[in-house]
Design an enzyme around this catalytic site. Structure first.
Site, PDB file in Angstrom:
ATOM      1  N   TYR A 142      13.278  54.244 -42.041  1.00 49.45           N
ATOM      2  CA  TYR A 142      13.951  53.087 -42.631  1.00 49.45           C
ATOM      3  C   TYR A 142      14.264  52.087 -41.527  1.00 49.45           C
ATOM      4  O   TYR A 142      14.786  52.457 -40.477  1.00 49.45           O
ATOM      5  CB  TYR A 142      15.249  53.520 -43.316  1.00 49.45           C
ATOM      6  CG  TYR A 142      15.997  52.367 -43.957  1.00 49.45           C
ATOM      7  CD1 TYR A 142      15.472  51.699 -45.061  1.00 49.45           C
ATOM      8  CD2 TYR A 142      17.229  51.950 -43.457  1.00 49.45           C
ATOM      9  CE1 TYR A 142      16.157  50.645 -45.648  1.00 49.45           C
ATOM     10  CE2 TYR A 142      17.917  50.891 -44.044  1.00 49.45           C
ATOM     11  CZ  TYR A 142      17.380  50.249 -45.133  1.00 49.45           C
ATOM     12  OH  TYR A 142      18.046  49.202 -45.719  1.00 49.45           O
ATOM     13  N   ASP A 237      13.304  51.440 -32.901  1.00 50.36           N
ATOM     14  CA  ASP A 237      14.475  51.097 -33.713  1.00 50.36           C
ATOM     15  C   ASP A 237      15.595  52.086 -33.391  1.00 50.36           C
ATOM     16  O   ASP A 237      15.536  53.253 -33.764  1.00 50.36           O
ATOM     17  CB  ASP A 237      14.081  51.145 -35.197  1.00 50.36           C
ATOM     18  CG  ASP A 237      15.211  50.724 -36.133  1.00 50.36           C
ATOM     19  OD1 ASP A 237      16.367  50.589 -35.666  1.00 50.36           O
ATOM     20  OD2 ASP A 237      14.935  50.535 -37.333  1.00 50.36           O
ATOM     21  N   LYS A 269      24.788  49.075 -36.036  1.00 48.80           N
ATOM     22  CA  LYS A 269      25.834  50.080 -36.267  1.00 48.80           C
ATOM     23  C   LYS A 269      26.853  50.202 -35.115  1.00 48.80           C
ATOM     24  O   LYS A 269      27.856  49.504 -35.129  1.00 48.80           O
ATOM     25  CB  LYS A 269      25.183  51.394 -36.641  1.00 48.80           C
ATOM     26  CG  LYS A 269      24.384  51.250 -37.975  1.00 48.80           C
ATOM     27  CD  LYS A 269      23.813  52.528 -38.527  1.00 48.80           C
ATOM     28  CE  LYS A 269      23.298  52.372 -39.934  1.00 48.80           C
ATOM     29  NZ  LYS A 269      21.898  51.969 -40.069  1.00 48.80           N
TER      30      LYS A 269
HETATM   31  C1  LIG Z   1      20.913  51.044 -40.865  1.00 55.51           C
HETATM   32  C2  LIG Z   1      19.549  50.877 -40.303  1.00 55.51           C
HETATM   33  C3  LIG Z   1      18.879  49.630 -40.313  1.00 55.51           C
HETATM   34  C4  LIG Z   1      19.406  48.434 -41.067  1.00 55.51           C
HETATM   35  O1  LIG Z   1      20.623  47.971 -40.600  1.00 55.51           O
HETATM   36  P1  LIG Z   1      21.534  47.071 -41.580  1.00 55.51           P
HETATM   37  O2  LIG Z   1      22.639  46.619 -40.704  1.00 55.51           O
HETATM   38  O3  LIG Z   1      21.963  47.967 -42.695  1.00 55.51           O
HETATM   39  O4  LIG Z   1      20.683  45.945 -42.051  1.00 55.51           O
HETATM   40  C5  LIG Z   1      17.686  49.523 -39.634  1.00 55.51           C
HETATM   41  N1  LIG Z   1      17.147  50.578 -39.003  1.00 55.51           N
HETATM   42  C6  LIG Z   1      17.743  51.790 -38.980  1.00 55.51           C
HETATM   43  C7  LIG Z   1      17.113  52.920 -38.237  1.00 55.51           C
HETATM   44  C8  LIG Z   1      18.952  51.989 -39.649  1.00 55.51           C
HETATM   45  O5  LIG Z   1      19.511  53.200 -39.686  1.00 55.51           O
END
Ligand SMILES: *Cc1c(COP(=O)(O)O)cnc(C)c1O
Length: 435
Positions: A142, A237, A269
């Site tokens: 994701y 990511d 985060k």
């Molecule tokens: C949470 C998440 C995102 C997206 O971040 P948002 O602030 O919710 O848009 C992207 N990549 C990873 C791996 C994530 O866990």
């Protein structure tokens, strides 16, 4: 009717599904989601006054525990200076520097407001820099809700993806190649067939959104070597794992040891300390393709917001080695307690671990979980009764089996004991579950 039931009924009259992010609606576990009104240390308090030990930690940001006094006071001080200036402020470079200090190959940082914006910009930048169109992503990873990365179907090598969501055009989906995770042969075949037109591979540093899945040893290095060989970029990511899996993210457990850096990283985060901030970072040569220096446009009204910067700086300043040692210790203890409770019930499972992050999977002990197909093949029906038993006992778990569990620096032995005490009954409920 409980207060949460009433609030959820009211919310559904205002917002689709009553929520602003789908997982909060408890779709995969059922029942009424408790509405939260307070958070302190390792605990959440709901609208009916019930207290929970929190194992979601706002999906990562509450690294130091909720309402940490140093973050709260940094935010209060920033608020007193003004909420937003629409101009540059001193703390933006300061937070950027804290990120640079911990990560290899981060020479420039651009602040944005959400992880989705960070990955969206990274993808556009990779395309702008390489002049190529295709992006490789892995099934089950994701990267936020941007159109091109919701693509998820497409089994097998170089299968053009189907859109993973209504509203994504086939043309957009066709620009993303979706490959099985941990599958080197699939990556090699994709480059053999489309190498000239692949701009980047984007991968979670360690996937944590299909449950936790550990990259096989050397897999991320292989991705780096392969992209480098073909003139493509590697986007790692770290939105979830950054400054959470270890002090330097999951990169700290792979690239730092193996001697490679990503071309681009995305963060989110943890770096906002609970406020909406995210970032991308990487090689100066690539990052300087962004406006105003380069031709790739990107902007944000609230990017680098001074209150969010203050929270992020306080967070990273207080996220010391001791914090990560504590997270590791409590994750280890929790993992052992889960194994003990599940074993007592004869419950087949595996614990998936990436640094301080982990998740549980049911019925997977023989094969383990190495990719999305493995994750989906588990006995998912066991999670809802497990989850609700824990919730009744005052333990707030992620409301989906496909999410990671988070402990914080505030999870002391008293909080851990409450979790341990709740596990045997929940293991029994999971064991009794029928498909
Ligand atoms: C949470 C998440 C995102 C997206 O971040 P948002 O602030 O919710 O848009 C992207 N990549 C990873 C791996 C994530 O866990």
């Amino acid at each position: 009717m409980s207060n949460s039931e009433l609030l959820f009924a009211q919310a559904r009259e205002v917002m689709p599904g009553g929520v602003n992010s789908p997982v909060r609606a408890f779709g995969s576990v059922g029942g009424i989601p408790p509405f939260m009104v307070g958070a302190k240390g390792a605990y959440l308090t709901d609208a009916d006054g019930k207290e929970y030990v929190d194992l979601v930690c706002s999906w990562g940001p509450a690294l130091l525990g909720h309402s940490h006094p140093e973050i709260q006071s940094a935010v209060h001080a920033a608020v007193d200076h003004g909420l937003s200036f629409g101009a540059s402020t001193p703390d933006e470079a300061k937070l950027g520097q804290l990120i640079k200090d911990r990560m290899g190959g981060v020479e420039r940082v651009r602040m944005v407001s959400t992880g989705t914006e960070a990955t969206m910009t990274a993808v556009r930048l990779a395309r702008g820099y390489t002049g190529r169109e295709l992006i490789i992503k892995f099934s089950g990873c994701y990267h936020g809700h941007l159109d091109s990365l919701l693509a998820d179907a497409g089994s097998g090598v170089a299968t053009l993806a189907l859109p993973g969501s209504a509203g994504v055009t086939a043309a957009t989906a066709a620009e993303t190649l979706v490959l099985p995770y941990n599958d080197r042969a699939a990556v090699e075949t994709a480059f053999a067939e489309h190498g000239e037109n692949i701009a980047a591979i984007i991968t979670e540093s360690a996937p944590c959104n299909m449950g936790v899945v550990t990259p096989e040893e050397g897999f991320n290095k292989f991705l780096k070597d392969t992209t480098a060989k073909h003139g493509a970029l590697l986007i790692v990511d770290e939105v979830l794992t950054g400054f959470r899996a270890s002090s330097s993210g999951y990169w700290g457990l792979t690239g730092k040891i193996e001697g490679w850096n990503a071309d681009l990283y995305t963060f989110g985060k943890v770096i906002g300390g609970g406020l909406p901030t995210a970032a991308l970072g990487g090689r100066a040569e690539v990052m300087d393709y962004l406006a105003p220096l380069g031709p790739v446009y990107q902007a944000g009204t609230l990017s680098g917001n001074p209150v969010a910067m203050a929270a992020g700086i306080a967070q990273l300043t207080h996220a010391t080695d001791d914090v990560y040692t504590h997270l590791t210790k409590q994750s280890d203890a929790l993992q052992e307690a889960i194994i003990e409770a599940f074993t007592a019930e004869g419950l087949d499972h595996s614990i998936q671990r990436a640094g301080t992050l982990f998740s549980v999977a049911f019925g997977t002990s023989e094969k383990g979980v190495h990719n999305y197909a493995d994750a989906q093949a588990q006995e998912t029906f066991r999670y809802a009764p497990f989850f609700h038993s824990m919730l009744d006992s005052g333990i707030y778990l992620p409301p989906s089996v496909f999410e990671a569990w988070f402990v914080s620096a505030a999870h002391d032995d008293a909080a851990m004991e409450k979790i341990f005490a709740a596990l045997p009954a929940a293991a029994k409920a999971a064991s009794a579950a029928k498909a």
